[in-house]
Scaffold this active site. Sequence first.
Site, PDB file in Angstrom:
ATOM      1  N   ALA A  22       0.838  -1.211   0.000  1.00 10.04           N
ATOM      2  CA  ALA A  22       0.000   0.000   0.000  1.00 10.04           C
ATOM      3  C   ALA A  22       0.870   1.257   0.000  1.00 10.04           C
ATOM      4  O   ALA A  22       0.582   2.224  -0.711  1.00 10.04           O
ATOM      5  CB  ALA A  22      -0.926  -0.011   1.213  1.00 10.04           C
ATOM      6  N   GLY A 102       6.410  -3.114  15.731  1.00  7.93           N
ATOM      7  CA  GLY A 102       5.854  -3.038  17.083  1.00  7.93           C
ATOM      8  C   GLY A 102       6.471  -1.912  17.900  1.00  7.93           C
ATOM      9  O   GLY A 102       7.106  -0.996  17.344  1.00  7.93           O
ATOM     10  N   ASP A 127       0.784  -9.067  19.153  1.00  8.64           N
ATOM     11  CA  ASP A 127       0.458  -8.900  20.580  1.00  8.64           C
ATOM     12  C   ASP A 127      -0.698  -7.934  20.841  1.00  8.64           C
ATOM     13  O   ASP A 127      -1.321  -7.991  21.891  1.00  8.64           O
ATOM     14  CB  ASP A 127       1.687  -8.390  21.347  1.00  8.64           C
ATOM     15  CG  ASP A 127       2.798  -9.422  21.406  1.00  8.64           C
ATOM     16  OD1 ASP A 127       2.607 -10.530  20.890  1.00  8.64           O
ATOM     17  OD2 ASP A 127       3.865  -9.103  21.966  1.00  8.64           O
ATOM     18  N   MET A 169       1.398 -16.600  22.580  1.00  9.64           N
ATOM     19  CA  MET A 169       2.383 -15.520  22.656  1.00  9.64           C
ATOM     20  C   MET A 169       1.757 -14.301  23.338  1.00  9.64           C
ATOM     21  O   MET A 169       0.535 -14.245  23.535  1.00  9.64           O
ATOM     22  CB  MET A 169       2.871 -15.146  21.274  1.00  9.64           C
ATOM     23  CG  MET A 169       3.995 -16.039  20.788  1.00  9.64           C
ATOM     24  SD  MET A 169       4.731 -15.394  19.285  1.00  9.64           S
ATOM     25  CE  MET A 169       6.195 -16.416  19.188  1.00  9.64           C
ATOM     26  N   ARG A 171       4.131 -11.138  25.202  1.00 10.46           N
ATOM     27  CA  ARG A 171       5.168 -10.910  26.200  1.00 10.46           C
ATOM     28  C   ARG A 171       4.660 -10.103  27.394  1.00 10.46           C
ATOM     29  O   ARG A 171       4.816 -10.503  28.541  1.00 10.46           O
ATOM     30  CB  ARG A 171       6.323 -10.163  25.535  1.00 10.46           C
ATOM     31  CG  ARG A 171       7.639 -10.796  25.737  1.00 10.46           C
ATOM     32  CD  ARG A 171       8.719  -9.984  25.111  1.00 10.46           C
ATOM     33  NE  ARG A 171       8.278  -9.230  23.941  1.00 10.46           N
ATOM     34  CZ  ARG A 171       8.998  -9.075  22.840  1.00 10.46           C
ATOM     35  NH1 ARG A 171      10.167  -9.642  22.762  1.00 10.46           N
ATOM     36  NH2 ARG A 171       8.560  -8.345  21.835  1.00 10.46           N
ATOM     37  N   GLU A 187     -11.826 -22.945  29.762  1.00 14.29           N
ATOM     38  CA  GLU A 187     -12.337 -22.956  31.141  1.00 14.29           C
ATOM     39  C   GLU A 187     -11.782 -21.782  31.944  1.00 14.29           C
ATOM     40  O   GLU A 187     -12.456 -21.216  32.795  1.00 14.29           O
ATOM     41  CB  GLU A 187     -11.913 -24.254  31.856  1.00 14.29           C
ATOM     42  CG  GLU A 187     -12.864 -25.415  31.726  1.00 14.29           C
ATOM     43  CD  GLU A 187     -13.296 -25.710  30.308  1.00 14.29           C
ATOM     44  OE1 GLU A 187     -12.409 -25.831  29.441  1.00 14.29           O
ATOM     45  OE2 GLU A 187     -14.512 -25.811  30.060  1.00 14.29           O
ATOM     46  N   ARG A 211     -17.974 -31.680  37.139  1.00 13.42           N
ATOM     47  CA  ARG A 211     -19.241 -31.352  36.482  1.00 13.42           C
ATOM     48  C   ARG A 211     -19.493 -32.232  35.252  1.00 13.42           C
ATOM     49  O   ARG A 211     -20.488 -32.087  34.567  1.00 13.42           O
ATOM     50  CB  ARG A 211     -19.273 -29.863  36.104  1.00 13.42           C
ATOM     51  CG  ARG A 211     -19.550 -28.996  37.346  1.00 13.42           C
ATOM     52  CD  ARG A 211     -19.863 -27.553  37.016  1.00 13.42           C
ATOM     53  NE  ARG A 211     -18.733 -26.879  36.410  1.00 13.42           N
ATOM     54  CZ  ARG A 211     -18.747 -26.303  35.210  1.00 13.42           C
ATOM     55  NH1 ARG A 211     -19.835 -26.315  34.488  1.00 13.42           N
ATOM     56  NH2 ARG A 211     -17.670 -25.718  34.744  1.00 13.42           N
ATOM     57  N   GLN A 254       1.964 -18.937  15.512  1.00 15.51           N
ATOM     58  CA  GLN A 254       1.046 -17.789  15.625  1.00 15.51           C
ATOM     59  C   GLN A 254       1.492 -16.595  14.779  1.00 15.51           C
ATOM     60  O   GLN A 254       0.714 -15.693  14.517  1.00 15.51           O
ATOM     61  CB  GLN A 254       0.955 -17.336  17.093  1.00 15.51           C
ATOM     62  CG  GLN A 254       0.371 -18.382  18.004  1.00 15.51           C
ATOM     63  CD  GLN A 254       0.705 -18.120  19.468  1.00 15.51           C
ATOM     64  OE1 GLN A 254      -0.054 -17.505  20.188  1.00 15.51           O
ATOM     65  NE2 GLN A 254       1.868 -18.590  19.918  1.00 15.51           N
TER      66      GLN A 254
HETATM   67  O1  F6P Z   1       6.198  -9.154  19.951  1.00 14.32           O
HETATM   68  C1  F6P Z   1       5.738 -10.207  19.203  1.00 14.32           C
HETATM   69  C2  F6P Z   1       6.224 -11.516  19.755  1.00 14.32           C
HETATM   70  O2  F6P Z   1       5.699 -12.525  18.930  1.00 14.32           O
HETATM   71  C3  F6P Z   1       5.884 -11.788  21.219  1.00 14.32           C
HETATM   72  O3  F6P Z   1       4.577 -12.234  21.433  1.00 14.32           O
HETATM   73  C4  F6P Z   1       6.927 -12.820  21.577  1.00 14.32           C
HETATM   74  O4  F6P Z   1       7.202 -12.806  22.953  1.00 14.32           O
HETATM   75  C5  F6P Z   1       8.117 -12.367  20.793  1.00 14.32           C
HETATM   76  O5  F6P Z   1       7.638 -11.619  19.699  1.00 14.32           O
HETATM   77  C6  F6P Z   1       9.011 -13.486  20.295  1.00 14.32           C
HETATM   78  O6  F6P Z   1      10.111 -12.938  19.673  1.00 14.32           O
HETATM   79  P1  F6P Z   1      11.187 -13.754  18.826  1.00 14.32           P
HETATM   80  O7  F6P Z   1      10.549 -14.127  17.532  1.00 14.32           O
HETATM   81  O8  F6P Z   1      12.301 -12.786  18.632  1.00 14.32           O
HETATM   82  O9  F6P Z   1      11.527 -14.961  19.624  1.00 14.32           O
END
Ligand code: F6P
Length: 322
Positions: A22, A102, A127, A169, A171, A187, A211, A254
């Site tokens: 874009a 980020g 995140d 993930m 952090r 849960e 349950r 992820q």
């Molecule tokens: O900030 C994105 C993230 O995926 C976090 O959720 C995770 O803790 C971190 O990056 C992992 O980083 P790396 O790929 O450098 O191990």
Amino acid sequence: MKRIAVMTSGGDCPGMNAAVRAVVRTGLDHGLEVFGIRQGYQGLLNGDFHRLTSFEVSGILQRGGTILQTARNLEFKTPAGQSKGLRRLNEHGIEGLIIVGGDGSLRGGTALHKLGFPVMGIPASIDNDLYGTDMSIGVDTALNTILDSLDRIRDTASSHTRAFIIETMGRNCGYLAMIASIVGGAEIVSVPEREVSMEAIHDSLVDAYVRGKSHAVAVIAEGVSYKTTDLVEYLSQKGDVGFEVRLSILGHIQRGGSPSAFDRLLATRMGVKALQSLLDGQSGMMVCMSGREMDLIPIEKAISQVRPINPNYFDLARILSR
Ligand code: F6P
């Protein structure tokens, strides 16, 4: 402004390519020359600049990762690294920079902005920790990936009458874990913003067992203070959970995959907004999604605190897990 650059930085996420596309196509439409900087700040310091044509960004909209590649870089955090970066930009005649990344990556952008160089930021991190934007690029796709994994895990958990601890993930921010727990029917959920003790997790799994449930799922964000391996050890030592307990750490799965329709549109709109804002003379700002509109917020504000989780979600998660 005649020549600008775009780079992706920090942890990658689905939708980065859509944002780059874009920026490039909107830039070309305005008669600009657009350069791509490879491998984030590392490429900036190494002078790894390449002119991007419309052709070079064709066929990337649906691709995960980033064609520009990315890196985590320490040198640019120093004043010496920052002036070297500025020098490289000047050497290539670049008059404005768009950074897709980020919080750490955007922090670097404020440094350049304070040195007088025009910079715009685009929030991209699974995140969803950047303050001031309803969503960052990559979050929706990551959530769908987590959900797909969670559904699959529930299938096998149910067959074996097992409880699963699923680590997502995140952090410093438990957004992914919180939303996944609500839409995935877990849960219990534990996130850095409101950590749940190992004992409370134990109690909720036991409660699900007595349950009569065929399985139970606890979603734990990686940023909580205990390790999920220790949690599983704790539950096994208790010996009274009822379910057999297994651990699944979803990890970097992820971060990959083709961006969802939502992420493609968000990235596209953010890329266009960033480019237009740069041309309008804006700098030191991050594009943000505010309701249905694209807006701007100072990068310094966006990185000043972690985006809070909507407190209503905690109640939702609790009520719907019963
Ligand atoms: O900030 C994105 C993230 O995926 C976090 O959720 C995770 O803790 C971190 O990056 C992992 O980083 P790396 O790929 O450098 O191990």
